[in-house]
Write a protein that holds these residues in place. Structure first.
Motif, PDB file in Angstrom:
ATOM      1  N   ILE A  84       0.561  -1.854   0.357  1.00 30.30           N
ATOM      2  CA  ILE A  84       0.419   0.294   0.269  1.00 30.30           C
ATOM      3  C   ILE A  84       0.893   1.381  -0.255  1.00 30.30           C
ATOM      4  O   ILE A  84       0.724   2.392  -0.894  1.00 30.30           O
ATOM      5  N   ALA A  85       2.025   1.519   0.773  1.00 32.12           N
ATOM      6  CA  ALA A  85       2.906   2.419   1.067  1.00 32.12           C
ATOM      7  C   ALA A  85       3.613   2.569  -0.336  1.00 32.12           C
ATOM      8  O   ALA A  85       3.579   3.330  -1.353  1.00 32.12           O
ATOM      9  N   GLY A  86       3.753   1.899  -1.047  1.00 26.71           N
ATOM     10  CA  GLY A  86       4.460   1.772  -2.345  1.00 26.71           C
ATOM     11  C   GLY A  86       2.842   2.454  -3.176  1.00 26.71           C
ATOM     12  O   GLY A  86       3.729   3.029  -4.273  1.00 26.71           O
ATOM     13  N   ILE A  87       2.710   1.531  -3.264  1.00 18.25           N
ATOM     14  CA  ILE A  87       1.461   1.744  -4.580  1.00 18.25           C
ATOM     15  C   ILE A  87       1.064   4.138  -4.329  1.00 18.25           C
ATOM     16  O   ILE A  87       0.964   4.758  -5.639  1.00 18.25           O
ATOM     17  N   MET A  88       0.845   3.805  -2.689  1.00 20.41           N
ATOM     18  CA  MET A  88       0.796   5.543  -2.842  1.00 20.41           C
ATOM     19  C   MET A  88       1.558   6.621  -2.666  1.00 20.41           C
ATOM     20  O   MET A  88       1.457   7.395  -3.881  1.00 20.41           O
ATOM     21  N   ILE A  89       2.962   6.094  -2.695  1.00 18.81           N
ATOM     22  CA  ILE A  89       3.830   6.753  -2.958  1.00 18.81           C
ATOM     23  C   ILE A  89       3.844   7.528  -4.545  1.00 18.81           C
ATOM     24  O   ILE A  89       4.444   8.043  -5.109  1.00 18.81           O
ATOM     25  N   MET A  90       3.765   5.635  -5.481  1.00 19.11           N
ATOM     26  CA  MET A  90       4.040   6.212  -6.924  1.00 19.11           C
ATOM     27  C   MET A  90       2.209   6.672  -7.525  1.00 19.11           C
ATOM     28  O   MET A  90       3.428   7.771  -8.470  1.00 19.11           O
ATOM     29  N   VAL A  91       1.311   6.807  -7.172  1.00 22.79           N
ATOM     30  CA  VAL A  91      -0.026   7.349  -7.383  1.00 22.79           C
ATOM     31  C   VAL A  91       0.444   9.479  -6.953  1.00 22.79           C
ATOM     32  O   VAL A  91      -0.075   9.287  -7.537  1.00 22.79           O
ATOM     33  N   MET A  92       0.606   9.133  -5.786  1.00 17.68           N
ATOM     34  CA  MET A  92       1.300  10.427  -5.737  1.00 17.68           C
ATOM     35  C   MET A  92       1.982  11.279  -6.572  1.00 17.68           C
ATOM     36  O   MET A  92       2.187  12.738  -6.796  1.00 17.68           O
ATOM     37  N   ASN A  93       3.316  10.552  -6.596  1.00 18.34           N
ATOM     38  CA  ASN A  93       4.497  11.360  -7.268  1.00 18.34           C
ATOM     39  C   ASN A  93       3.755  11.443  -8.632  1.00 18.34           C
ATOM     40  O   ASN A  93       4.239  12.384  -9.347  1.00 18.34           O
ATOM     41  N   GLY A  94       2.853  10.397  -9.237  1.00 17.08           N
ATOM     42  CA  GLY A  94       2.510  10.699 -10.335  1.00 17.08           C
ATOM     43  C   GLY A  94       1.269  11.245 -10.509  1.00 17.08           C
ATOM     44  O   GLY A  94       1.152  12.252 -11.326  1.00 17.08           O
ATOM     45  N   LEU A  95       0.645  12.409  -9.725  1.00 12.80           N
ATOM     46  CA  LEU A  95      -0.134  13.137 -10.099  1.00 12.80           C
ATOM     47  C   LEU A  95       0.625  14.504  -9.361  1.00 12.80           C
ATOM     48  O   LEU A  95      -0.514  15.574  -9.809  1.00 12.80           O
TER      49      LEU A  95
END
Lengths: 333, 517
Positions: A84-95
Motif C-alpha cells: 500500500i505504501a508503495g502504491i500510495m507513493i507512486m500515485v502521489m508522485n504520478g499526480l
C-alpha cells in the motif's frame, strides 16, 4: 475493568487472575526496569518515540484482535503495508505533474491507501469465507504476493516520495496536537473504538460467538460469513491507515518495509490475552501487548546490558510465556 | 451365537449368589471441600445387569468414573474378584477387564470407524498393523450390532446413533468382564435399543457383569436384574428385579412423589392455521412434506432417528437449503437463514445443545441474548436490559446455577437446556420448534419442561415437538406426524396417539400387520 460496571453486583469483583493481570504487571515491570537502567527512559522525547513507532503495529493489532477472536488469522498485514505504501507513493508522485506539490495530492494518496486496504482485506475475506479456503493459506499466499509485488514495483530498490511533497506530508507523522504526535492520537482513538466495539456492540459479541462455536452462531441467526468477512475488511482499512501514517515517516517504501510486522502484530494480540484459537478477545490487552513489545525494543536500544540484536529472542520468550500463562488458566478451570 | 446358553430370561436368577466380579466398598469422593459421594457400596455380579439410576448430579457419573479408573476414590475400596485393587488410570482398569462406554462420544472424528474401534489396541503383524483382521473384526462387530456402516467410513460422517453403536462395538472388542454403560440409549432409537438389549442378553449369558445407567425407567424395569437408586451422593435403595416398579423408582430418585408427568392435553381447537408447509423438500433427505400447524397447538413429530425430522425442521429454520412453499399466517415466506426465520417469528431449539445450541465457554447472559441481540442493541448493547432479561429467565424457567457468571459449560444438562429454551423464547416467536426437549435430562427437570411447553402453547405460541422418546410425544401432543424415510408416513390424532399406531407408521408396517413392533 469496564465490564464489572455493566454486571450486576455480587460478581467476584476482585478476583483478578494472573492471566488478566499478567500483561499489565509485565508492562509496569518494564517501565520500572527501563527507568532504573536509564533515567532518560521516561523523558517525554523517548516516550513519544516509542509510542509513535508502536502505533503502526498497534493500529493493525486492534483489527487483528477481531480477526483472531472470530477464529481467523491474517499473515499478510506486513507485506500489505509495504504494498500500500508503495502504491500510495507512486500515485502521489504520478499526480504531481497534474496537481502540483499540494495537500490535494496527499489527500488523494491517503484515500488510495485506505481504499486499497479495504480492497485487500475484502479479497482475503472473500477467499476465506466464500471459497472456504483456510485463513492461514490465503493470507500466507497474499503475504508472499504483496512482498513480491512491492519488490517488483521498486525494481529491487526503493520507491521514494517526491522530496518537496514529502516535506508537506511530514507533519502527519512528526506533527500533532498538544505535543502528542498524530500516530499516537490515531492509535488511541482506534483502540478506544475497538474496545467499545468488542465489548459493547453486537458485532463484537458476534465475533466471539463465531470464534467459540460457529454452528451455535449460525443457529443463533448470526451472519457468520458476513461478520468474518467484515473482520478482514476492517483489518485491511486499519492496515491502510497505518500505511497513511507510515509513508511520511521515511517517505519511501522498499522490499524491507513492514518486514515481520505480521508476526509482531499477532504476538501483541496473543500477549494481550486474546485466544489464538478464537472465541475470546480483548482490545485493551492488545494495546498492552503492543506497548510491551515496543518497550522491550526501546530498553535494549537505550541500555547496553543486552545486545539489541537479542530483541527478537526476548520477544519470542515473552510470546511463549504469555501462551503458557493462558494454558495454566484454562487447565485450572 | 451360543444357542446352548442363549435362554435370555430364566438364566439370571441362578447367578446371584455368586461372588461379585467388581464391588465398591464404602467409597467416598470429595472435590475440594465438597463431598460428592457418601459411603457408596455396590456389587456387580457376573451375568447380571445392575442398573444405577438417579437424577443428574446424584453422583452416578462419579461412581462410574471411580469404577473404571477415571477418578480415584478419596476413601473406601474397589474390589475386583475378591481382591482390593487401585486403578491408577483408566487403561489399567481396561487391562483388568473393566470398560466404560462413554455417554459423550470419545471418538476421533477424522479417523475411520475401524481405526476408532481399535484405537490404542491395534492388532499387529510383527511391526506392522494387521489391517485385514481389524477390518474383518470390525465388520463382525458391526454386524452383531446390526449397524450397516462401512468400517472405513470417516467417523465425522456417520450419524449420532451410529456413533453410539461404534462406542459399543469398541467396548465389545475389548472383551470386558465388567462393562459400564453410561446412558447408552440416550442417543438411540427404539430399533437400535432393541439391538443393544439383545447384545446385553448375550453378554450376560457369557458371564459379563454389567452396570447400566439410563433416564428411561421403562428400560431399567425391563433389563435390570438389580437396581440401585442414588440421590445426592447417597445410595437410597437397592432392589432386585420386580421389587420396585417404575413409579417407585422415580419416587426414590426424586425423593418425593411424582404426580402425573404430563399436564392435561390440549385438544385441537380448530383455531386458525399459523404455519402451512407444502411440498417441502430438504436435499434428498426430506421429500415433499406437507403439514399445517394451528395457533396454540403442540404438534408432535415422531419417527426413527434418520427419518428426516431434524432435517425437515432445520430446513424450515433456514440452516439447511430447502425447497417448497411455507406460509406463516397465510402469507408466503422465504426463509434462507436463521435470521429470516427469526424475523418471520419461527425459532428452533436444536437437538444437540452443546454443538448447535449454546456456547459452553461463555456465561449465561451472553448465551441468553445471542439470538435476540438486536432487541438489546441500539448501537451499543444495553447491559442493564440484558441483566434484567437474565433475571426474568432465571425466574421464568427456574434456572439454577451456582452464580450468575458461571460458564454455561459448567452447568448441568437440565439447566443448560433451560437457558437454551429461554434464549429462543427471547426472540418472542410465534412458532417454536423444539427438537428433543429432554435429551439427557433427569426426571424432575423433564416434568418441568413438559409444563413449560404447555405454558408456551397456552400463551398462544404454536409448538412443534420432535422426540425419539415415544412417551414424550404421546404425553404432550394431541396430534402427531410420523415420519419415515423423509416422508410423513401418517398423521394420528386423539385416541390414535399411542405407541402401537406410531411405531407401526414409523416402521412402515402394514396397518393390519402382525403385532411384532
Amino acid at each position: 475493568m469496564a465490564e464489572t460496571t455493566t454486571n450486576a453486583p455480587g460478581k467476584g469483583g476482585f478476583k483478578f487472575d494472573i492471566q488478566a493481570l499478567g500483561p499489565i504487571l509485565a508492562l509496569i515491570a518494564l517501565v520500572v526496569i527501563g527507568y532504573l537502567l536509564n533515567p532518560d527512559f521516561l523523558a517525554s522525547k523517548n516516550i513519544t518515540n516509542v509510542l509513535s513507532r508502536s502505533a503502526f503495529i498497534g493500529i493493525m493489532a486492534v483489527g487483528m484482535t477481531f480477526v483472531i477472536t472470530a477464529g481467523g488469522l491474517d499473515l499478510s498485514v506486513g507485506s500489505m503495508t509495504a504494498f500500500i505504501a508503495g502504491i500510495m507513493i507512486m500515485v502521489m508522485n504520478g499526480l504531481i505533474p497534474a496537481l502540483g506539490t499540494t495537500w490535494g495530492v496527499i489527500l488523494v494518496g491517503m484515500g488510495v491507501g485506505l481504499m486499497l486496504g479495504a480492497a485487500a482485506g475484502a479479497l482475503n475475506g472473500i477467499l476465506i469465507t466464500r471459497m472456504g479456503i483456510e485463513a492461514f493459506i490465503v493470507t500466507l499466499g497474499m503475504m508472499v504476493i504483496f512482498r513480491s509485488l512491492v519488490t517488483w514495483m521498486a525494481d529491487g530498490g526503493t520507491i521514494s516520495l517526491n522530496f518537496s511533497l514529502g516535506s508537506i506530508y511530514e507533519p502527519v507523522y512528526y506533527g500533532g496536537l498538544f505535543g502528542i504526535r498524530w500516530p499516537i492520537i490515531v492509535f488511541a482513538v482506534v483502540a478506544v473504538l475497538g474496545e467499545i466495539a468488542m465489548r459493547h456492540t453486537a458485532y463484537g459479541r458476534h465475533c466471539a460467538a463465531i470464534g467459540s462455536n460457529e454452528q451455535v452462531a449460525r443457529y443463533s441467526a448470526v451472519h457468520v460469513k458476513n461478520v468474518r468477512l467484515m473482520t478482514y475488511i476492517v483489518l485491511g482499512v486499519l492496515v491502510g491507515l497505518a500505511s497513511v501514517l507510515y509513508v511520511p515517516r521515511l517517505g519511501s517504501a522498499s522490499n524491507s518495509t513492514g518486514l515481520l510486522w505480521e508476526l509482531e502484530t499477532i504476538a501483541a494480540v496473543i500477549i494481550g490475552g486474546t485466544l489464538l484459537s478464537g472465541g475470546y478477545g480483548r482490545v485493551w490487552g492488545t494495546v498492552v501487548g503492543v506497548l510491551i513489545l515496543g518497550l522491550i525494543d526501546n530498553i535494549l536500544n537505550l541500555t547496553d546490558l543486552v545486545s539489541p540484536y537479542l530483541n527478537g529472542a526476548i520477544q519470542g520468550v515473552i510470546i511463549i510465556l504469555a501462551v503458557v500463562l493462558q494454558r495454566a488458566r484454562t487447565s485450572s478451570r | 451365537m451360543n444357542p446352548a446358553i442363549a435362554t435370555p430370561e430364566g438364566q439370571s436368577q441362578a447367578t446371584s449368589p455368586a461372588a461379585p466380579t467388581l464391588a465398591l466398598l464404602n467409597v467416598q469422593r470429595s472435590f475440594g471441600p465438597i463431598q460428592i459421594l457418601h459411603d457408596i457400596s455396590i456389587e456387580l455380579h457376573p451375568g447380571e445387569v445392575h442398573a444405577l439410576i438417579g437424577e443428574n448430579g446424584a453422583g452416578k457419573s462419579t461412581t462410574m468414573k471411580i469404577m473404571s479408573g477415571y477418578l480415584a476414590a478419596s476413601a473406601g475400596e474397589i474390589v475386583l474378584d475378591g481382591a482390593p485393587v487401585t486403578f491408577s488410570r483408566s487403561r489399567e482398569a481396561e487391562a483388568m477387564g473393566v470398560t466404560l462406554i462413554h455417554q459423550e462420544f470419545n471418538l476421533a472424528q477424522l479417523l475411520s470407524v475401524e481405526q476408532n474401534i481399535f484405537l490404542g489396541h491395534e492388532l499387529r503383524k510383527g511391526w506392522l498393523l494387521d489391517h485385514g483382521s481389524m477390518r474383518a473384526k470390525t465388520r463382525e462387530l458391526l454386524e452383531r450390532l446390526e449397524t450397516p456402516i462401512d468400517p472405513r467410513a470417516k467417523t465425522a460422517d456417520i450419524s449420532v446413533p451410529e456413533k453410539q453403536m461404534v462406542e459399543i462395538a469398541k467396548a465389545l472388542s475389548r472383551k470386558a468382564r465388567v462393562l459400564i454403560m453410561d446412558e447408552p440409549t440416550a442417543a438411540l432409537t427404539t430399533r437400535e435399543t432393541e439391538v443393544l438389549f439383545k447384545q446385553i442378553e448375550r453378554l450376560k449369558a457369557e458371564g459379563t457383569a454389567i452396570l447400566y445407567t439410563s433416564h428411561k425407567l421403562d428400560e431399567v424395569a425391563r433389563i435390570a436384574d438389580r437396581v440401585t437408586v442414588m440421590r445426592d451422593g447417597h445410595i437410597v435403595r437397592t432392589a432386585l428385579r420386580g421389587e420396585m416398579d417404575e413409579d417407585q423408582m422415580a419416587e426414590a430418585m426424586v425423593g418425593r412423589e411424582l404426580s402425573d408427568m404430563f399436564p392435561a392435553k390440549r385438544p385441537a381447537s380448530g383455531a386458525e392455521t399459523v404455519l402451512d408447509v407444502a411440498n417441502f423438500s430438504v436435499g434428498s433427505i426430506v421429500k415433499n412434506v406437507s403439514f399445517a400447524l394451528e395457533r396454540g397447538e403442540i404438534l408432535g413429530f415422531a419417527g426413527l432417528v434418520g427419518s428426516g425430522r431434524t432435517e425437515l425442521m432445520e430446513g424450515l429454520f433456514g440452516v439447511r437449503s430447502a425447497s417448497g412453499s411455507v406460509a406463516i399466517n397465510g402469507a408466503p415466506v422465504k426463509i434462507h437463514s436463521a435470521e429470516d426465520a427469526v424475523n418471520a417469528g419461527l425459532v428452533y431449539l436444536p437437538e444437540d445443545r452443546k454443538e448447535n445450541g449454546l456456547i459452553l465457554t461463555q456465561d449465561m447472559r451472553r448465551n441468553l441474548t445471542l439470538l435476540a441481540l438486536k432487541k438489546f442493541t441500539n448501537v451499543l448493547i444495553d447491559g442493564a436490559a440484558e441483566e434484567a432479561a437474565l433475571d426474568k429467565a432465571i425466574v421464568d424457567f427456574d434456572i439454577r446455577a451456582p452464580s450468575r457468571d458461571v460458564l454455561v459449560g459448567n452447568m448441568s444438562g437440565g439447566n443448560q437446556q433451560k437457558v437454551l429454551l429461554a434464549k429462543i423464547m427471547l426472540a418472542e416467536p410465534q412458532i417454536v420448534i423444539i427438537d428433543e426437549p429432554t435429551r439427557g435430562i433427569d426426571v424432575g427437570t423433564k416434568q418441568q419442561f413438559y409444563t413449560f411447553i404447555h405454558q408456551l402453547a397456552e400463551a398462544g405460541h404454536s409448538v412443534i415437538v420432535i422426540s425419539s422418546e415415544m412417551t414424550e410425544v404421546i404425553g404432550l401432543c394431541d396430534r402427531v406426524c410420523v415420519m419415515r424415510r423423509g416422508e410423513i408416513a401418517g398423521e394420528v390424532t386423539g385416541a390414535d396417539v399411542n405407541e402401537d399406531t406410531i411405531v407401526r407408521l414409523a416402521m412402515g408396517l402394514d396397518k393390519k400387520g402382525n403385532g411384532h413392533g
